[in-house]
Motif scaffolding. Structure first.
Motif, PDB file in Angstrom:
ATOM      1  N   VAL A   1       0.833  -1.202   0.000  1.00 36.13           N
ATOM      2  CA  VAL A   1       0.000   0.000   0.000  1.00 36.13           C
ATOM      3  C   VAL A   1       0.869   1.254   0.000  1.00 36.13           C
ATOM      4  O   VAL A   1       0.589   2.227  -0.722  1.00 36.13           O
ATOM      5  N   ALA A   2       1.942   1.247   0.770  1.00 34.04           N
ATOM      6  CA  ALA A   2       2.846   2.406   0.799  1.00 34.04           C
ATOM      7  C   ALA A   2       3.496   2.622  -0.561  1.00 34.04           C
ATOM      8  O   ALA A   2       3.647   3.777  -1.017  1.00 34.04           O
ATOM      9  N   ALA A   3       3.879   1.539  -1.235  1.00 34.53           N
ATOM     10  CA  ALA A   3       4.480   1.666  -2.560  1.00 34.53           C
ATOM     11  C   ALA A   3       3.470   2.198  -3.571  1.00 34.53           C
ATOM     12  O   ALA A   3       3.809   3.018  -4.435  1.00 34.53           O
ATOM     13  N   VAL A   4       2.229   1.740  -3.458  1.00 35.06           N
ATOM     14  CA  VAL A   4       1.170   2.237  -4.341  1.00 35.06           C
ATOM     15  C   VAL A   4       0.954   3.731  -4.120  1.00 35.06           C
ATOM     16  O   VAL A   4       0.832   4.499  -5.084  1.00 35.06           O
ATOM     17  N   ARG A   5       0.923   4.133  -2.877  1.00 37.20           N
ATOM     18  CA  ARG A   5       0.717   5.564  -2.597  1.00 37.20           C
ATOM     19  C   ARG A   5       1.860   6.403  -3.163  1.00 37.20           C
ATOM     20  O   ARG A   5       1.640   7.503  -3.693  1.00 37.20           O
ATOM     21  N   GLU A   6       3.068   5.873  -3.100  1.00 43.00           N
ATOM     22  CA  GLU A   6       4.232   6.620  -3.599  1.00 43.00           C
ATOM     23  C   GLU A   6       4.281   6.663  -5.126  1.00 43.00           C
ATOM     24  O   GLU A   6       4.552   7.718  -5.716  1.00 43.00           O
ATOM     25  N   HIS A   7       4.024   5.530  -5.773  1.00 47.07           N
ATOM     26  CA  HIS A   7       4.275   5.432  -7.204  1.00 47.07           C
ATOM     27  C   HIS A   7       3.027   5.595  -8.068  1.00 47.07           C
ATOM     28  O   HIS A   7       3.132   6.113  -9.191  1.00 47.07           O
ATOM     29  N   VAL A   8       1.875   5.154  -7.580  1.00 48.16           N
ATOM     30  CA  VAL A   8       0.674   5.148  -8.420  1.00 48.16           C
ATOM     31  C   VAL A   8      -0.233   6.339  -8.147  1.00 48.16           C
ATOM     32  O   VAL A   8      -0.801   6.912  -9.082  1.00 48.16           O
ATOM     33  N   TRP A   9      -0.373   6.721  -6.893  1.00 48.81           N
ATOM     34  CA  TRP A   9      -1.306   7.799  -6.565  1.00 48.81           C
ATOM     35  C   TRP A   9      -0.997   9.104  -7.304  1.00 48.81           C
ATOM     36  O   TRP A   9      -1.934   9.785  -7.759  1.00 48.81           O
ATOM     37  N   PRO A  10       0.276   9.491  -7.509  1.00 46.58           N
ATOM     38  CA  PRO A  10       0.522  10.704  -8.306  1.00 46.58           C
ATOM     39  C   PRO A  10      -0.002  10.586  -9.732  1.00 46.58           C
ATOM     40  O   PRO A  10      -0.466  11.582 -10.310  1.00 46.58           O
ATOM     41  N   LEU A  11       0.042   9.385 -10.310  1.00 45.72           N
ATOM     42  CA  LEU A  11      -0.483   9.193 -11.665  1.00 45.72           C
ATOM     43  C   LEU A  11      -2.001   9.317 -11.682  1.00 45.72           C
ATOM     44  O   LEU A  11      -2.578   9.871 -12.620  1.00 45.72           O
ATOM     45  N   VAL A  12      -2.657   8.800 -10.642  1.00 50.48           N
ATOM     46  CA  VAL A  12      -4.115   8.912 -10.552  1.00 50.48           C
ATOM     47  C   VAL A  12      -4.514  10.374 -10.371  1.00 50.48           C
ATOM     48  O   VAL A  12      -5.433  10.870 -11.037  1.00 50.48           O
ATOM     49  N   GLU A  13      -3.823  11.060  -9.486  1.00 55.29           N
ATOM     50  CA  GLU A  13      -4.181  12.461  -9.214  1.00 55.29           C
ATOM     51  C   GLU A  13      -3.891  13.363 -10.408  1.00 55.29           C
ATOM     52  O   GLU A  13      -4.528  14.407 -10.570  1.00 55.29           O
ATOM     53  N   ALA A  14      -2.941  12.956 -11.249  1.00 56.11           N
ATOM     54  CA  ALA A  14      -2.653  13.728 -12.460  1.00 56.11           C
ATOM     55  C   ALA A  14      -3.616  13.385 -13.594  1.00 56.11           C
ATOM     56  O   ALA A  14      -3.552  13.997 -14.676  1.00 56.11           O
ATOM     57  N   GLY A  15      -4.506  12.410 -13.370  1.00 56.75           N
ATOM     58  CA  GLY A  15      -5.469  12.020 -14.388  1.00 56.75           C
ATOM     59  C   GLY A  15      -4.910  11.098 -15.451  1.00 56.75           C
ATOM     60  O   GLY A  15      -5.569  10.815 -16.450  1.00 56.75           O
ATOM     61  N   ARG A  16      -3.694  10.596 -15.245  1.00 55.28           N
ATOM     62  CA  ARG A  16      -3.066   9.727 -16.234  1.00 55.28           C
ATOM     63  C   ARG A  16      -3.520   8.266 -16.087  1.00 55.28           C
ATOM     64  O   ARG A  16      -3.490   7.499 -17.046  1.00 55.28           O
ATOM     65  N   VAL A  17      -3.899   7.892 -14.889  1.00 56.40           N
ATOM     66  CA  VAL A  17      -4.410   6.548 -14.615  1.00 56.40           C
ATOM     67  C   VAL A  17      -5.761   6.711 -13.934  1.00 56.40           C
ATOM     68  O   VAL A  17      -5.887   7.495 -12.987  1.00 56.40           O
ATOM     69  N   LYS A  18      -6.758   5.964 -14.399  1.00 57.11           N
ATOM     70  CA  LYS A  18      -8.114   6.129 -13.878  1.00 57.11           C
ATOM     71  C   LYS A  18      -8.751   4.766 -13.605  1.00 57.11           C
ATOM     72  O   LYS A  18      -8.488   3.800 -14.318  1.00 57.11           O
ATOM     73  N   PRO A  19      -9.616   4.696 -12.590  1.00 59.44           N
ATOM     74  CA  PRO A  19     -10.404   3.482 -12.431  1.00 59.44           C
ATOM     75  C   PRO A  19     -11.419   3.377 -13.549  1.00 59.44           C
ATOM     76  O   PRO A  19     -11.990   4.379 -13.991  1.00 59.44           O
ATOM     77  N   VAL A  20     -11.618   2.175 -14.039  1.00 58.96           N
ATOM     78  CA  VAL A  20     -12.623   1.928 -15.076  1.00 58.96           C
ATOM     79  C   VAL A  20     -13.800   1.225 -14.404  1.00 58.96           C
ATOM     80  O   VAL A  20     -13.679   0.081 -13.968  1.00 58.96           O
ATOM     81  N   VAL A  21     -14.925   1.909 -14.298  1.00 57.74           N
ATOM     82  CA  VAL A  21     -16.100   1.370 -13.606  1.00 57.74           C
ATOM     83  C   VAL A  21     -17.147   0.991 -14.642  1.00 57.74           C
ATOM     84  O   VAL A  21     -17.622   1.832 -15.406  1.00 57.74           O
ATOM     85  N   HIS A  22     -17.491  -0.278 -14.650  1.00 57.26           N
ATOM     86  CA  HIS A  22     -18.485  -0.786 -15.605  1.00 57.26           C
ATOM     87  C   HIS A  22     -19.904  -0.466 -15.151  1.00 57.26           C
ATOM     88  O   HIS A  22     -20.720   0.038 -15.924  1.00 57.26           O
ATOM     89  N   ARG A  23     -20.196  -0.757 -13.855  1.00 54.02           N
ATOM     90  CA  ARG A  23     -21.569  -0.584 -13.369  1.00 54.02           C
ATOM     91  C   ARG A  23     -21.578  -0.612 -11.848  1.00 54.02           C
ATOM     92  O   ARG A  23     -20.701  -1.220 -11.231  1.00 54.02           O
ATOM     93  N   THR A  24     -22.534   0.065 -11.256  1.00 52.81           N
ATOM     94  CA  THR A  24     -22.716   0.023  -9.809  1.00 52.81           C
ATOM     95  C   THR A  24     -24.082  -0.572  -9.478  1.00 52.81           C
ATOM     96  O   THR A  24     -25.047  -0.419 -10.235  1.00 52.81           O
ATOM     97  N   PHE A  25     -24.157  -1.259  -8.327  1.00 50.48           N
ATOM     98  CA  PHE A  25     -25.395  -1.835  -7.815  1.00 50.48           C
ATOM     99  C   PHE A  25     -25.533  -1.443  -6.353  1.00 50.48           C
ATOM    100  O   PHE A  25     -24.524  -1.369  -5.634  1.00 50.48           O
ATOM    101  N   PRO A  26     -26.740  -1.226  -5.860  1.00 47.36           N
ATOM    102  CA  PRO A  26     -26.916  -1.045  -4.416  1.00 47.36           C
ATOM    103  C   PRO A  26     -26.498  -2.321  -3.678  1.00 47.36           C
ATOM    104  O   PRO A  26     -26.579  -3.425  -4.222  1.00 47.36           O
TER     105      PRO A  26
END
Length: 325
Positions: A276-301
């Motif tokens: 988790v610490a490695a993800v926060r260091e290496h991946v979170w900046p890419l997500v916050e920059a909009g370069r990497v995004k979650p792909v959500v197909h559908r939501t259900f209650p």
């Protein structure tokens, strides 16, 4: 609180919404009021009774959530009541509340909604720990991702693209392959019509894949080893194609290859915290920059968890299926 329980393992209707005791955060834990939970294939395996939670984990399914911190246990620093978070879990995400070890929390990235954030922890931690921390994918190398349109696949494509690797994917329809291509995949293989070993060999001029991320297991083992480049690394993270297969070790030896099989759910807390610490260091900046995004197909209650499982079982989704609370 309300949670999805499994009184008797079975088909999707085995998932039952019920009243259960509220969890209490222990030392080193926080209590998260859940906004959304990711639906993963591990949950389907737990539902049918073949993948129980590890000792000490909540009995309810759910390996990732997003939400708001409602209480903080003793010894926790750096987190406060009201913080918007997402979290990696060993279980218990299909519920209104869940207790989480503080080392498995991540802040909700800027630019991502609270619900969308539930699509991140399991897939990002799985991809980063396997493709980068374990298999050491490098710029210029080729990654083959089986199930490229899945939640894990769509994240693997984006992260490999961001480090400058080439990405090959398998998927079962033209629409899924188009979605993978839009995310950055360069080599597209329809596994229903093409042989991925031949297609990869042709596309890489005989080089093969430096890293393979495989969710199939036994069914693809021999062909995966054939598809490896010299010094290639095959990382097996799922067994949708079975658990037993024969392997010609001479082929593996000629390639000086490695076959690795890993799991995330049952790892010790300190290992999960390091991931988790490695993800926060290496991946979170890419997500916050909009370069990497979650792909959500559908939501259900939450109460429609059986329908969410049917959606995943059908295999027509692209990206993640979520439950909202």
């Amino acid at each position: 609180m309300k949670a999805i329980t499994i009184p008797t393992p079975g088909d999707p209707d085995a998932l039952v919404l019920a009243d259960v005791p509220d969890p209490e955060p222990g030392p080193g834990e926080v209590l998260v009021e859940v906004a959304a939970a990711g639906v993963n294939r591990a949950d389907l395996q737990q539902r049918i009774g073949v993948y129980p939670p590890p000792p000490g984990a909540p009995e309810y399914p759910g390996l990732e959530v997003s939400g708001t911190i409602a209480a903080v246990g003793s010894g926790v620093t750096g987190w406060s009541v009201g913080d918007r978070v997402c979290a990696l879990l060993a279980g218990g995400g299909y519920a209104e509340k869940v207790a989480v070890p503080a080392g498995q929390l991540l802040p909700v990235p800027s630019g991502i909604s609270l619900v969308e954030a539930a699509a991140l922890p399991e897939v990002v931690c799985t991809v980063w720990s396997n493709v980068f921390m374990t298999a050491n994918l490098l710029p210029g190398q080729t990654l083959l991702v089986h199930g490229g349109s899945s939640g894990i696949g769509t994240m693997a494509i984006q992260l490999a693209r961001e480090v400058g690797a080439h990405v090959a994917v398998t998927a079962g329809s033209a629409g899924k392959l188009e979605a993978c291509q839009a995310l950055g995949a360069e080599i597209l293989v329809n596994y229903k019509e093409q042989d991925f070993v031949e297609e990869l060999d042709r596309a890489t001029a005989g080089h093969g894949a430096d890293v393979i991320l495989d969710n199939m297991g036994a069914k693809y083992l021999a062909r995966n080893v054939q598809a490896l480049a010299t010094n290639g690394r095959l990382v097996i993270i799922g067994f949708q194609g079975g658990v037993k297969a024969e392997l010609d070790l001479s082929v593996l030896m000629r390639k000086r290859g490695a076959v690795i099989s890993t799991g995330l759910r049952a790892r010790p807390l300190e290992e999960k915290a390091a991931i988790v610490a490695a993800v926060r260091e290496h991946v979170w900046p890419l997500v916050e920059a909009g370069r990497v995004k979650p792909v959500v197909h559908r939501t259900f209650p939450l109460a429609q968890a059986p329908d969410a499982h049917r959606e995943l079982d059908a295999g027509t989704h692209i990206g993640k299926v979520l439950l909202t609370v």
